[in-house]
Design a protein around this motif. Structure first.
Motif, PDB file in Angstrom:
ATOM      1  N   ASP A  30       3.750 -10.849   4.091  1.00  0.00           N
ATOM      2  CA  ASP A  30       2.815 -10.890   2.966  1.00  0.00           C
ATOM      3  C   ASP A  30       1.604 -11.750   3.301  1.00  0.00           C
ATOM      4  O   ASP A  30       0.573 -11.672   2.635  1.00  0.00           O
ATOM      5  N   TYR A  55      -3.750  -4.499   2.831  1.00  0.00           N
ATOM      6  CA  TYR A  55      -2.412  -4.472   2.241  1.00  0.00           C
ATOM      7  C   TYR A  55      -2.242  -5.560   1.175  1.00  0.00           C
ATOM      8  O   TYR A  55      -1.114  -5.833   0.751  1.00  0.00           O
ATOM      9  N   ASP A  56      -3.337  -6.161   0.769  1.00  0.00           N
ATOM     10  CA  ASP A  56      -3.287  -7.257  -0.188  1.00  0.00           C
ATOM     11  C   ASP A  56      -2.549  -8.465   0.398  1.00  0.00           C
ATOM     12  O   ASP A  56      -1.997  -9.294  -0.325  1.00  0.00           O
ATOM     13  N   SER A  86       2.526  -8.797  -1.593  1.00  0.00           N
ATOM     14  CA  SER A  86       1.548  -7.873  -1.020  1.00  0.00           C
ATOM     15  C   SER A  86       2.049  -6.451  -1.240  1.00  0.00           C
ATOM     16  O   SER A  86       3.106  -6.241  -1.818  1.00  0.00           O
ATOM     17  N   ALA A  87       1.264  -5.491  -0.774  1.00  0.00           N
ATOM     18  CA  ALA A  87       1.566  -4.080  -1.055  1.00  0.00           C
ATOM     19  C   ALA A  87       2.047  -3.361   0.198  1.00  0.00           C
ATOM     20  O   ALA A  87       1.784  -3.773   1.322  1.00  0.00           O
ATOM     21  N   LEU A 135       1.351   2.348   2.041  1.00  0.00           N
ATOM     22  CA  LEU A 135       1.346   2.223   0.598  1.00  0.00           C
ATOM     23  C   LEU A 135       1.660   3.580  -0.014  1.00  0.00           C
ATOM     24  O   LEU A 135       1.127   4.598   0.440  1.00  0.00           O
ATOM     25  N   ASP A 193      -2.877   4.394  -5.863  1.00  0.00           N
ATOM     26  CA  ASP A 193      -1.852   3.717  -5.057  1.00  0.00           C
ATOM     27  C   ASP A 193      -0.854   2.964  -5.924  1.00  0.00           C
ATOM     28  O   ASP A 193      -0.960   2.937  -7.155  1.00  0.00           O
ATOM     29  N   GLU A 194       0.120   2.344  -5.268  1.00  0.00           N
ATOM     30  CA  GLU A 194       1.215   1.680  -5.964  1.00  0.00           C
ATOM     31  C   GLU A 194       0.771   0.489  -6.800  1.00  0.00           C
ATOM     32  O   GLU A 194       1.515   0.017  -7.667  1.00  0.00           O
ATOM     33  N   GLN A 195      -0.431  -0.012  -6.541  1.00  0.00           N
ATOM     34  CA  GLN A 195      -0.953  -1.125  -7.339  1.00  0.00           C
ATOM     35  C   GLN A 195      -1.856  -0.651  -8.475  1.00  0.00           C
ATOM     36  O   GLN A 195      -2.448  -1.465  -9.179  1.00  0.00           O
ATOM     37  N   ARG A 245      -9.893  -0.323  -2.543  1.00  0.00           N
ATOM     38  CA  ARG A 245      -8.929  -1.410  -2.321  1.00  0.00           C
ATOM     39  C   ARG A 245      -9.632  -2.659  -1.818  1.00  0.00           C
ATOM     40  O   ARG A 245      -9.338  -3.773  -2.255  1.00  0.00           O
TER      41      ARG A 245
END
Length: 618
Positions: free
Chosen positions: A28, A60-61, A275-276, A403, A422-424, A496
Motif C-alpha cells: 500500500d 494504485y492510490d 490502496s486499490a 483494479l 473502477d473499484e473506488q 485517477r
C-alpha cells in the motif's frame, strides 16, 4: 472513516525498480531513501527516480514515503530544507524524520512521520510528537502489545510498527557503538553493524561464559501470527524492514504479508485496505526462503527465549533434512524436500561454524556438491539458503496488480458511449460517433461486444462486469470497439491521477507542547542549533550535544537494549532463587572490551564504553 481503520502494508524500496515491484506485489506504500540524509548511506536515489516511483504508486492510490532520518549538521540544514521542497514537488507523500531541527525550517506542506530513530516507546513521547506536527509515529520495535495499546488509547496519531526483518539490538537511535569504535555513526546512516561480529562474554575475574559467539546478534522479526492483534491494538501501518535487501526478498515478503492482511480484513468491515487493486502472483510466497536469521516476535508477548542467533548472523536457511549417507563425491539426504541443480545448502560443522555448499547436480535425494565438502558427517542437519527453482520464479515477472472495473456501453444520438468505473468509484467516459446498424447475428454481436470491451490485458484494469444498455444488438466493428475502450481507459487513468490526494500534514502544531523531559543527555541526538532551539522552545532547559560531536570522552552507554545477556545465561536475579548474586560481566569484541550494566527495574542492558577515535570523524 477513522484513519486507524485503514491498514497499510509498507514495504522497503532500495531503488525505483524495487519500489515498483513492491507496489506490484501488493504494498500500500513504499519507503525509499532520497539523494541524501536517508539513514542508509548505501541506498540513495535521485529525485527523478523518486518522481517516477510516486507517479507509478499513485496510479494504485499507494503512497511513497522518503526516509529523511539522519541527524543533521548545521552546515547541512539549508541543503536539507531545499531537498524537502524538491521531494514534495516530485510527488512524495511523507517524510520520515529523526532530526527535530527540521521542524523549525521552511518545509513544504508535506506529512511528517516520526522515525523509530526518535525512540518512540511511551504515550507521553508519542503525544508530544503528535502535538508538534507529526501525523504518524513509527514505534520502537521493543514494545509489547499492552504498551502499543496504551499509546493508541492516549493519542490520535497514526501508529506504524515493524512486522518483519532485521532487528537492531539497541533501541533505535540509541546505539553509538559503531561511532565510538569506528567513527561511523548509525544516526548518520553509516552503521558498521558491530552487533553482528563474534564476541566473548567474561566475568570480571576473567572466566569465559561464551567465546566467539554472536552475542548481540538477534533473530529477525516475524509478526505473521500477530497481525490482527496489532491492528486491534491500534497499529495502522505494518512495516517490512529491508532497504538493503535483494529484490526477491521484497517480492516474496511483500506478497506474504499482503495475503495475510487481506485474510484478516475479509469479513471485518471495521478495516479496509489503504490502496486499490489486487495482486496476482506466479509463485507461492514463503518468507522462510528469503534471507532471515531465524524468526522471533521479539517482546510483543513479553520476554521469552530465544530472541538471539548466537551461532551466526548469516542466513542458514530452512531445514531440509539430515545427511543419511556420504560417498566420495556425493551425499544423500533423508527428508521430504525436493532438490534442484544450483541449490545452496548450509550446515554447522563440529566447531559450530556455518558452512555453505552448492549443489552441482541433484538426483533425487542424492546430491553432488560443486566442490569437495569437509567436516560433514551422517546425521548432520542440512539447511537450504538458496532454492534455485524458487529464485528463478522471482527473477521473472512474478506479479501483476489490477483494479476491478465495470464497463457500461450505451447509445447516444451520434452513436455510442462507454463509461468505465473502477473499484473506488472513479469514472471516465469515451464517445464513438457511428451510424447504428442492426446486427445480422444478434447473439454473436452481443458476445463480441462483451468480449472486446473486456479485453483490458495490457492495462492496469481488469473487467469485473460489462453492461450493455442498448435498445437492440448493434453491429460495431471490432476496430471501433477497441478504439473506444482504449480512449475510455486512458481517460480513467487521467481521472485517477486527478483524483489522487496526498495525505494532509498535521496542522495542529502546538508551540506550547512540553517535551516529557527537562534535560537531554547525548541520547537526545541534538546535532545542530535548530534542534537545540526546538527543544528549548518546548521546555527543555539542559541540552547536551549529540554523541557524534565527540564531547563524551568518558565511559557512557553505547547501547541500551532489551536483550539481556544475564537473562540469556541464566543469571537474571528475577528468574533465580532469592539471594542469588549475578556476576559482573564484560563483553569483548576483538580488542575492545565493554562493561555491561543491568537496569533490572527497566529490564534493560547497557553496553558501556568510551569514544575511541575522537578526531577526524564525520
Amino acid at each position: 472513516m477513522n484513519h486507524r481503520h485503514k491498514l497499510e502494508l509498507l514495504a522497503p524500496a532500495k531503488n525505483l525498480e524495487f519500489g515498483i515491484e513492491a507496489i506490484n506485489h501488493g504494498a500500500d506504500a513504499v519507503y525509499i531513501g532520497g539523494p541524501t540524509f536517508g539513514a542508509r548511506a548505501a541506498a540513495g536515489n535521485s529525485i527523478a527516480d523518486i518522481e517516477k516511483l510516486a507517479s507509478y504508486a499513485h496510479r494504485y492510490d499507494a503512497k511513497v514515503l522518503v526516509a529523511f532520518n539522519t541527524i543533521l549538521r548545521d552546515d547541512e540544514l539549508d541543503g536539507a530544507q531545499r531537498l524537502t521542497h524538491q521531494l514534495y514537488d516530485a510527488g512524495v507523500d511523507a517524510l520520515i524524520v529523526q532530526d527535530l531541527g527540521l521542524l523549525r525550517l521552511d518545509l513544504p506542506p508535506i506529512a511528517l512521520h516520526a522515525s523509530t530513530q526518535l525512540d518512540n516507546r511511551t504515550p507521553e513521547k508519542v503525544r508530544f510528537l503528535q502535538d508538534v506536527g507529526f501525523s504518524r509515529v513509527v514505534l520502537a520495535r521493543e514494545l509489547s502489545l499492552e504498551q502499543i495499546r496504551a499509546i493508541a488509547q492516549q493519542t490520535s496519531v497514526e501508529l506504524e510498527f515493524f512486522i518483519h526483518g532485521a532487528l537492531c539490538v539497541s533501541y533505535s537511535g540509541q546505539c553509538y557503538i559503531s561511532h565510538a569504535v569506528t567513527g561511523r555513526s548509525a544516526n548518520r546512516g553509516e552503521c558498521a553493524q558491530l552487533c553482528r561480529v563474534p564476541c566473548t562474554l567474561e566475568t570480571r575475574e576473567g572466566a569465559a561464559l561464551a567465546k566467539d559467539q554472536h552475542l548481540l546478534s538477534l533473530k529477525d522479526m516475524n509478526q505473521t501470527a500477530n497481525l490482527q492483534a496489532l491492528a486491534e491494538a491500534g497499529v495502522s501501518s505494518f512495516k517490512i524492514e529491508g532497504r538493503l535487501k535483494d529484490l526477491s526478498y521484497v517480492k516474496n515478503v511483500t506478497a506474504w504479508y499482503r495475503q495475510k492482511l487481506d485474510a484478516i480484513m475479509t469479513g471485518q468491515p471495521q478495516w479496509q485496505r489503504a490502496s486499490a487493486g489486487r495482486s496476482r502472483y506466479t509463485f507461492t510466497p514463503k518468507p522462510e526462503k528469503s534471507f532471515n536469521r531465524g524468526s522471533t516476535d521479539y517482546f510483543l508477548q513479553g520476554r521469552q527465549m530465544p530472541i538471539t542467533s548466537f551461532l551466526t548472523p548469516k542466513f542458514a536457511g530452512e531445514s531440509v533434512g539430515k545427511v543419511s549417507r556420504l560417498g566420495d563425491k556425493w551425499l544423500e539426504v533423508q527428508g521430504a524436500e525436493a532438490f534442484h541443480n544450483g541449490d545452496g545448502l548450509s550446515y554447522f560443522n563440529q566447531k559450530n561454524e556455518l558452512v555453505g555448499l552448492r549443489v552441482n547436480r541433484a538426483e533425487g535425494s542424492r546430491l553432488f556438491p560443486a566442490e569437495p565438502v569437509r567436516g560433514l558427517a551422517a546425521g548432520t542437519l542440512l539447511y537450504r539458503n538458496h532454492d534455485q527453482e524458487f529464485e528463478k520464479l522471482l527473477e521473472k515477472k512474478s506479479a501483476e496488480r489490477h483494479l476491478s472495473v465495470t464497463l457500461q456501453l450505451s447509445e447516444t444520438d451520434q452513436g455510442f458511449a462507454l463509461q468505465i468505473t473502477d473499484e473506488q468509484g472513479i469514472s471516465a467516459q469515451a464517445a464513438l460517433a457511428l451510424a447504428k446498424e442492426a446486427a445480422s447475428n444478434p447473439e454473436r454481436a452481443q458476445t463480441t461486444l462483451r468480449e472486446q470491451l473486456a479485453k483490458l490485458g495490457n492495462t492496469m484494469f481488469v473487467a469485473d462486469n460489462v453492461e450493455l444498455r442498448l435498445s437492440q444488438p448493434w453491429f460495431i466493428p471490432v476496430s471501433s470497439l477497441n478504439a473506444l475502450r482504449r480512449e475510455a481507459v486512458e481517460q480513467l487513468e487521467l481521472a485517477r491521477m486527478a483524483a489522487y490526494q496526498r495525505p494532509q500534514p498535521n496542522q495542529q502544531r502546538s508551540p506550547l507542547a512540553v517535551f516529557p523531559q527537562q534535560k537531554l543527555s547525548y541520547l537526545g541526538n541534538v546535532y545542530n542549533q535548530q534542534a537545540a532551539a526546538f527543544y528549548q522552545q518546548h521546555g527543555v532547559s539542559d541540552i547536551a550535544p549529540a554523541y557524534e560531536m565527540n564531547q563524551q570522552p568518558d565511559e557512557v552507554s553505547l547501547m541500551i537494549t532489551k536483550h539481556c545477556l544475564r537473562y540469556s545465561f541464566d543469571q537474571c536475579p528475577k528468574e533465580r532463587e532469592p539471594g542469588f548474586k549475578p556476576d559482573h560481566l564484560v563483553l569483548k569484541m576483538g580488542k575492545e572490551a565493554f562493561r555491561l550494566k543491568f537496569d533490572c527495574k527497566r529490564c534493560e542492558m547497557h553496553v558501556l564504553g568510551k569514544l575511541k577515535q575522537p578526531k577526524g570523524q564525520k
